[in-house]
Scaffold this active site. Structure first.
Site, PDB file in Angstrom:
ATOM      1  N   SER A   1      11.650  39.043  12.400  1.00 35.49           N
ATOM      2  CA  SER A   1      10.761  37.884  12.410  1.00 35.49           C
ATOM      3  C   SER A   1      11.586  36.644  12.092  1.00 35.49           C
ATOM      4  O   SER A   1      12.687  36.743  11.534  1.00 35.49           O
ATOM      5  CB  SER A   1       9.660  38.053  11.354  1.00 35.49           C
ATOM      6  OG  SER A   1       8.945  36.848  11.151  1.00 35.49           O
TER       7      SER A   1
ATOM      8  N   TYR B   1       6.589  40.815   2.860  1.00 35.19           N
ATOM      9  CA  TYR B   1       6.842  40.656   4.289  1.00 35.19           C
ATOM     10  C   TYR B   1       8.212  40.023   4.571  1.00 35.19           C
ATOM     11  O   TYR B   1       9.030  40.579   5.302  1.00 35.19           O
ATOM     12  CB  TYR B   1       5.736  39.818   4.940  1.00 35.19           C
ATOM     13  CG  TYR B   1       5.875  39.720   6.446  1.00 35.19           C
ATOM     14  CD1 TYR B   1       5.459  40.763   7.258  1.00 35.19           C
ATOM     15  CD2 TYR B   1       6.458  38.605   7.046  1.00 35.19           C
ATOM     16  CE1 TYR B   1       5.604  40.703   8.634  1.00 35.19           C
ATOM     17  CE2 TYR B   1       6.606  38.529   8.430  1.00 35.19           C
ATOM     18  CZ  TYR B   1       6.181  39.577   9.215  1.00 35.19           C
ATOM     19  OH  TYR B   1       6.341  39.501  10.585  1.00 35.19           O
TER      20      TYR B   1
END
Length: 318
Positions: free
Chosen positions: A165, A177
């Protein structure tokens, strides 16, 4: 004069790169690709996309419903299997299942796509278990799936594709995350070097913000409020309810910039699997290319100052 020469050389280099990247792997219809997280989002679309190109797709889903819906939308070539990446037994069972299907040919492609974002909140609002829940799926599960299937990928001299990401380059919100995506980047870098002499290529996909279940604002909002309710009164007083409301409002504002064109990501995945000369990294989405990637190269003092402009203000300040 020299300016023209430099421009000509640059043009030739770009033309060479364009030509190299258009060369595809032969006999795609004979090659097996395992994709994790195929119930929805990027994994689901990639499974259908590769099936359309004639590859032998092995789609790992978390639920029976997701598997059934995917089978109904694809050809008979595509096969589904249930996989929980947090379970060592599940991973071992799927590895044995894959080995039966690929045989001596090996596994051409492994796409580690499965991931979650919740729980997420300011770090002080979370517990160790909240971090572990995300890390178990996004990082530890990814590592175990990769290690289990790597011998089959080496046999095929194939590809490992990891979905990281832009949040693996810049981190501006708490929880597991961003940590997990930084970990995916690091694991991919070391694995790429180790696999180089085996003929295995390791590619990282770095998507920006897209409209998927992971980025669903309603779910994230409920998650913030749930974390808030569990906080001690002392911490609530330090941040103030205004901080919570501003955080959710910022999330809703950010949602307006999310892209719904998931093929920007899956096209990168497809290229990594089918190109004779794949890239080590793919930035997917204009926000990734024009915002987050450039920001990641700035000094920390500048990125901190930039993100602070948009951050909520706590009730208690130093």
């Amino acid at each position: 004069m020299w300016l023209y020469v430099a421009a000509a050389l640059l043009g030739l280099l770009l033309l060479r790169r364009w030509h190299r990247e258009r060369q595809t792997v032969p006999r795609l219809s004979e090659r097996h690709v395992l994709i994790t997280g195929c119930d929805s989002g990027f994994g689901n679309l990639l499974a259908r996309q590769l099936d359309g190109r004639g590859l032998r797709v092995l789609a790992a889903c978390l639920t029976d419903t997701g598997a059934a819906q995917l089978r109904a939308a694809t050809s008979d070539r595509l096969q589904t299997v249930l996989l929980d990446v947090t379970s060592s037994k599940s991973i071992a069972d799927v590895t044995a299942w894959v080995r039966e299907r690929v045989g001596d040919q090996g596994l051409w492609g492994l796409v580690n796509n499965a991931g979650i974002a919740i729980p997420t909140a300011p770090n002080e609002w979370l517990t160790k278990e909240d971090f572990v829940k995300v890390l178990d799926v996004n990082l530890v599960g990814l590592v175990e799936v990769t290690l289990s299937l790597l011998p089959l990928v080496r046999r095929a001299r194939g590809r490992v594709v990891h979905v990281a990401s832009v949040m693996g380059r810049v981190s501006f919100f708490g929880g597991g995350y961003c940590i997990s995506k930084y970990g995916v980047e690091a694991f991919s870098d070391s694995l790429r070097l180790e696999m180089r002499n085996f003929g295995v290529k390791v590619c990282v996909i770095e998507p920006g913000y897209f409209k998927t279940m992971i980025s669903d604002v309603e779910s994230l909002g409920k998650n913030f409020y749930s974390s808030w309710e569990k906080l001690p009164e002392e911490i609530k007083a330090s941040y103030g309810e205004g901080y919570l409301r501003q955080f959710v409002a910022m999330l809703k504002l950010l949602q307006k910039s999310y892209s719904s064109n998931l093929s920007l990501v899956t096209n990168c995945m497809e290229h990594a699997l089918t190109s004779l000369h794949p890239r080590s990294r793919y930035s997917a989405g204009w926000d990734a290319k024009l915002l987050y990637l450039p920001i990641s190269y700035l000094p920390s003092a500048l990125t901190d100052a930039l993100f602070t402009l948009f951050y909520p203000k706590p009730a208690e300040k130093a």
